[in-house]
Design a protein around this motif. Structure first.
Motif, short mmCIF file in Angstrom:
data_model
loop_
_atom_site.label_atom_id
_atom_site.label_comp_id
_atom_site.label_asym_id
_atom_site.label_seq_id
_atom_site.Cartn_x
_atom_site.Cartn_y
_atom_site.Cartn_z
N GLY A 127 12.41 -24.25 -15.93
CA GLY A 127 11.90 -23.18 -16.59
C GLY A 127 11.21 -23.38 -17.75
N GLU A 128 11.28 -24.71 -18.12
CA GLU A 128 10.52 -25.42 -19.28
C GLU A 128 9.55 -26.29 -18.93
OE1 GLU A 128 13.25 -26.78 -21.95
OE2 GLU A 128 14.41 -24.97 -22.08
N GLU A 129 8.58 -26.54 -19.67
CA GLU A 129 7.52 -27.59 -19.22
C GLU A 129 8.23 -28.93 -19.26
OE1 GLU A 129 3.95 -26.79 -21.49
OE2 GLU A 129 3.58 -24.98 -21.03
N ASN A 130 7.77 -29.82 -18.55
CA ASN A 130 8.03 -31.11 -18.41
C ASN A 130 9.44 -31.49 -18.01
OD1 ASN A 130 5.25 -31.84 -19.15
ND2 ASN A 130 5.63 -31.41 -21.40
N SER A 131 10.03 -30.58 -17.10
CA SER A 131 11.26 -30.68 -16.75
C SER A 131 11.64 -32.28 -16.44
CB SER A 131 11.50 -30.08 -15.32
OG SER A 131 12.87 -30.11 -14.67
N LYS A 132 12.78 -32.75 -16.92
CA LYS A 132 13.13 -34.13 -16.93
C LYS A 132 14.39 -34.06 -16.08
CE LYS A 132 10.88 -35.19 -20.97
NZ LYS A 132 11.03 -35.75 -22.37
N ASP A 155 22.89 -28.80 -12.79
CA ASP A 155 21.70 -28.93 -12.06
C ASP A 155 20.96 -30.02 -12.27
OD1 ASP A 155 20.12 -28.40 -14.23
OD2 ASP A 155 19.79 -26.42 -14.05
N GLY A 156 21.42 -31.13 -13.07
CA GLY A 156 20.60 -32.40 -13.36
C GLY A 156 20.16 -32.68 -14.40
N GLU A 157 19.89 -31.37 -15.06
CA GLU A 157 19.39 -31.37 -16.43
C GLU A 157 19.95 -30.67 -17.49
OE1 GLU A 157 14.88 -30.37 -18.57
OE2 GLU A 157 15.28 -29.84 -16.72
N TYR A 158 20.53 -29.40 -17.06
CA TYR A 158 21.18 -28.57 -17.96
C TYR A 158 22.80 -28.49 -17.50
CZ TYR A 158 17.06 -26.86 -19.66
OH TYR A 158 15.90 -26.30 -20.34
N SER A 196 21.00 -21.58 -24.92
CA SER A 196 21.40 -20.34 -25.08
C SER A 196 22.85 -19.90 -24.74
CB SER A 196 20.61 -19.46 -23.99
OG SER A 196 21.03 -19.79 -22.48
N VAL A 197 23.37 -19.03 -25.20
CA VAL A 197 24.71 -18.86 -24.99
C VAL A 197 25.08 -17.36 -24.60
CG1 VAL A 197 27.18 -18.37 -26.22
CG2 VAL A 197 25.75 -20.15 -26.96
N TYR A 251 22.53 -13.88 -13.09
CA TYR A 251 21.66 -14.33 -14.12
C TYR A 251 20.36 -14.95 -13.44
CZ TYR A 251 24.99 -12.49 -17.78
OH TYR A 251 25.61 -11.86 -18.57
N ASP A 252 19.17 -14.65 -13.93
CA ASP A 252 18.00 -15.56 -13.78
C ASP A 252 17.85 -16.40 -14.78
OD1 ASP A 252 15.54 -16.44 -13.47
OD2 ASP A 252 14.44 -14.51 -13.31
N ILE A 253 17.99 -17.73 -14.36
CA ILE A 253 18.17 -18.59 -15.57
C ILE A 253 16.42 -19.39 -15.26
CG2 ILE A 253 20.35 -18.92 -15.99
CD1 ILE A 253 20.47 -21.24 -13.75
N THR A 254 15.61 -19.00 -14.73
CA THR A 254 14.15 -19.63 -14.72
C THR A 254 13.93 -20.00 -16.03
OG1 THR A 254 13.49 -18.27 -13.13
CG2 THR A 254 11.74 -19.33 -14.35
N ASP A 255 14.27 -19.33 -17.23
CA ASP A 255 13.95 -19.69 -18.56
C ASP A 255 15.48 -19.84 -19.13
OD1 ASP A 255 13.61 -20.12 -21.17
OD2 ASP A 255 12.16 -18.42 -21.62
N ARG A 256 15.91 -21.06 -19.15
CA ARG A 256 17.32 -21.24 -19.71
C ARG A 256 17.56 -20.75 -21.24
NH1 ARG A 256 16.28 -23.51 -15.17
NH2 ARG A 256 17.78 -24.85 -14.08
N THR A 257 16.60 -20.52 -21.95
CA THR A 257 16.48 -20.10 -23.38
C THR A 257 17.04 -18.54 -23.23
OG1 THR A 257 14.31 -19.84 -23.73
CG2 THR A 257 15.38 -22.01 -24.35
#
Length: 840
Positions: free
Chosen positions: A255-260, A284-287, A311-312, A371-377
């Protein structure tokens, strides 16, 4: 020759194309055709059910005797002759003098004699697999032989029987949804129907031993991640398998640019491949997503150098205690519990609240928040599903979430009320308010009544606008096992014991006949089987075995068979009341096909693991016998070998096909004296935590290859209670788990009275091992979240701290340890610290 070969290749290719096209056409036509059309002229039955469908008409095999139903005996399905044949249009005559049945269908004749293994078909003798017999005053014969003798075709799957003229009436794989619908028609459990009938059923439940199911409404309190929740007494103790999956098993979305996202990362340790289990931590490998007190923390963890909280989700003031999580692509599912005081009115007081204040009842619910976590923030809430009752367990298969809840029914309060006592649910895809489940949709198990509701909720996470499937039964759940196709719900039943029969075919007994006698009371395990097909849950059958199970690992499905291990009797009992241990194999209708009984008299099961056509059972009282069970033949299981060593394993985990990891406690036998100082024999006392690697290549002679003992008496690990606390990767030679270490630094480990002493607290954190078949366990190091000052403050014991390491996972070459106070990242090779993220 070359042209001939080329021509032959052309013909073969054309034939394969035509065959594939025909197969595809059959599959397509099967899927496209209305099931009502398919069942024209067919007779449909189900093993263990008195219901039937004849030419698309629902009926009963024998309305006057509901005990007349298809049965499975010695692996053969037997059906009532008269009902089957007359439903197909045949003439049936009974010759009482000769105990014979004559059947005539369009000139095709069949003659059967009770007790005979011969059947005459058009005057010619044909051998029967089992003889015709009388069951419940009706003649029964092998299904397939009778149908084929009359020129009919038989379709059989999971106990569903369809007799018709069609070869391809159903495809077991592509038509599963339709078939479940047919099973629901022919195997329909009776409904409660009305409140008055509920009161009548509960009255019967109170007066029969069948109602003695384990703990209908007993509650206990449990602390999870720093929050206290109300837990049903039937809630299963967590325990399960299969570690390290990869990104293909749970694709991550940033959900963020340049996913790593990491290319290789660990997943939840689950029991069955393809069946996800909820846990307090997911990645999920990043979060990393973590249940933390009454919050869910979403932290960007990869790369480690850039760790931060994104986010919390804070539920502190929302009457919701999060307990476990699931990830499903761009969706996060938070499962937890709620409670509320709900006013209760009678018809006389509903409109007079100012004169007659309402009574209140305490409503517990299990809630799933998506929840939709496309944008994790900025996670966005999509939906809520709430079911009244206490949480039993859950599973996720594909995109479908299944939750099981128990709700106790207060029998004495119900008898004094004149209003609804049905459970309720809330699905925001339907409406915001709670919906009472209609009594016409609540089913019960005849003869197995319980003062408890069990609700199975199914939610397809790919279809957020589609309402959830809600199935409610007057029954109970305690432990669950799920395969990709089926759900098994087990519950303990108390009932008067019966004399054990003599050894039957396939039974292995290592006790003398005098042990197989009556006991005052016996505990049995009831198993309910449900078919899972996305949001459709279909009841299939029930079975019963002697004894009680330990946890979900006591159960397993392999092919068309279900295996279950139980302990019967009391480990403290003597003589005929002493405990014994058993393994049962049941077919797809939950009829017992084979069994091993009376293993390890006087002991009880501490751990079980089924792996393919083998089973491994650990029992304990003074030593730890590891039994290797042969399950190749479901009708004749046998004990291949056993290994006796000190201590026991609480959890068994496969290393590979021929090696098993065991996690438990070491033990020592200590001589005891009675109050007069006389020798009173020996007693086994548990010591430190023990890990072991077993070699079962030679199944007749299993051996312990390597073992390690961690700490002294009092040392503990969450892994001994919850399999999801284990991190294991064979490809990385990695093994890690949390440990609370207790050690005796000075003095004797056995006191003057002959009792082992407890150690003092010295460490809490992750033990990280290298593991292989040549060197065994190599301690790479330990990771703690506690400071030196906190260790000095701890004193001799330790408590539930926010810095207790609860889970360990890896993302590529970084090892992450998680407590409620921080996430620490270390290099997976040398364990050098890379970064620390403190959680406020």
């Amino acid at each position: 020759m070359k042209w001939t070969a080329k021509l032959l290749c052309v013909f073969i290719s054309a034939a394969l194309v035509l065959t594939f096209a025909r197969f595809t056409q059959i599959k397509a036509s099967s899927a496209a055709e209305d099931p009502q059309e398919k069942l024209k002229g067919a007779v449909v039955l189900y093993v263990g059910s008195s219901g039937a469908i004849v030419d698309n008409r629902d009926t009963r095999i024998d309305p006057a005797n509901l005990e007349v139903q298809p049965v499975v005996k010695n692996g053969r399905t037997l059906v009532p002759v008269r009902f089957i044949t007359e439903s197909l249009g045949a003439r049936v005559d009974w010759d009482a003098k000769n105990s014979a049945v004559d059947v005539d269908l369009n000139g095709k004749t069949v003659k059967l004699v009770i007790g005979s293994r011969e059947m005459k078909v058009d005057g010619k003798d044909t051998a029967l697999e089992v003889p015709a017999e009388i069951i419940n005053d009706r003649t029964f014969v092998p299904l397939r032989q009778l149908a084929e003798a009359l020129g009919k075709k038989v379709f059989y799957d999971r106990g569903l029987i369809v007799v018709s003229d069609r070869e391809d009436i159903f495809d077991a794989e592509s038509d599963k949804l339709w078939m479940d619908g047919v099973i629901a028609r022919v195997n329909n459990l009776p409904v409660v129907g009305t409140f008055e009938n509920l009161k009548s059923l509960l009255e019967k439940a109170q007066s029969t031993s069948a109602s003695m199911l384990y703990g209908g409404g007993v509650e206990k309190r449990k602390t999870i991640n720093g929050a206290t929740i109300v837990q049903d007494a039937k809630m299963s103790t967590a325990a399960a398998d299969t570690a390290a999956a990869g990104p293909e098993a749970n694709p991550g979305y940033s959900g963020e640019e340049n996913s790593k996202a990491a290319g290789d990362y660990s997943a939840t340790n689950t029991q069955v491949q393809g069946v996800d289990e909820a846990d307090i931590v997911k990645t999920d490998g990043e979060y990393i997503y973590q249940v933390n007190k009454q919050r869910v923390i979403i932290a960007r963890a990869y790369p480690a150098e850039e760790m931060k909280i994104s986010s919390v989700l804070d539920f502190t003031d929302k009457n919701f205690i999060p307990q476990e999580l699931y990830l499903d692509g761009r969706k996060l599912v938070v499962i937890g519990s709620t409670c509320a005081n709900v006013p209760v009115y009678t018809p006389e007081t509903k409109d007079k609240a100012e004169v007659y204040p309402p009574a209140y009842y305490y409503r517990n619910t299990v809630k799933a928040v998506v929840y939709d976590i496309t944008d994790r923030t900025k996670p966005g809430k999509l939906r809520e599903l709430e079911v009244e009752g206490n949480y039993v367990s859950s599973r996720k298969i594909g995109s479908t979430l299944y939750m099981i809840a128990n709700k106790a029914v207060d029998y004495y309060t119900i008898q004094q009320q004149s209003q609804s006592a049905a459970p309720c649910y809330r699905d925001t895809a339907v409406k915001e308010d709670f919906i009472n489940i209609d009594y016409g949709e609540i089913r019960y198990f005849p003869g197995l009544l319980d003062t408890n509701y069990m609700t199975v909720a199914a939610l397809d996470l790919d279809k957020m606008d589609e309402k959830a499937g809600i199935s409610t039964y007057l029954g109970a759940g305690q432990n669950i096992y799920a395969s990709p196709e089926n759900l098994y719900v087990a519950v303990t039943k108390y009932s008067p014991a019966e004399v054990k029969p003599a050894e039957a075919a396939g039974e292995v007994s290592i006790l003398p006949a005098k042990r197989r006698v009556i006991r005052a009371y016996d505990n049995n395990t009831l198993v309910y089987k449900f078919s899972l097909n996305n949001s459709q849950v279909t009841y299939l059958n029930k079975g019963e075995v002697p004894g009680t199970i330990l946890n979900q690992f006591s159960m397993d499905e392999y092919g068309k068979y279900f295996r279950i291990a139980t302990t019967r009797g009391n480990i403290l009992g003597t003589g005929e009341n002493a405990s014994t241990n058993n393994v049962y194999i049941l077919d797809e209708t939950l009829s017992i096909t084979g069994k091993i009984e009376d293993m390890a008299p006087g002991e009880k099961i501490y751990s079980v693991r089924f792996m393919g056509d083998r089973g491994y059972v650990v029992t304990f009282k003074k030593v730890d016998p590891l039994f290797v069970i042969d399950l190749k033949d479901p009708y004749k299981p046998g004990i291949l070998g056993a290994l006796k060593i000190p201590g026991y394993s609480d959890y068994l985990h496969p290393y590979d096909e021929n090696h098993i990891l065991g996690f438990g406690k070491d033990a020592v036998e200590v001589s005891q004296k009675d109050w007069q100082g006389n020798d009173a024999g020996t007693t086994a006392f548990y010591q430190g935590m023990k890990i072991a690697l077993f070699d079962v290549t030679d199944v007749n002679h299993p051996r312990q290859m390597f073992s390690e003992v961690i700490g002294d008496r009092g040392t503990d690990s969450e892994l001994l209670r919850d399999h999801k606390a284990l991190l294991f990767s064979k490809s990385k030679n990695l093994l890690a788990f949390p440990v609370t270490l207790m050690e005796i630094k000075e003095g004797n480990k056995i006191d003057a009275g002959g009792f082992p002493q407890y150690g003092q607290f010295t460490f809490q954190g992750a033990y990280v091992y290298g593991i292989d078949l040549e060197k065994g366990f190599t301690l790479k190091g330990r990771i703690t979240h506690l400071t030196d000052e906190e260790y000095r403050k701890a004193g001799g014991s330790w408590y539930d701290s926010d810095k207790n390491v609860e889970r360990i996972l890896y993302l590529d070459n970084t090892l992450y340890t998680l407590s409620r106070g921080m996430i620490k990242a270390n290099d997976i090779t040398d364990l050098k610290e890379k970064n620390t993220l403190r959680i406020p």
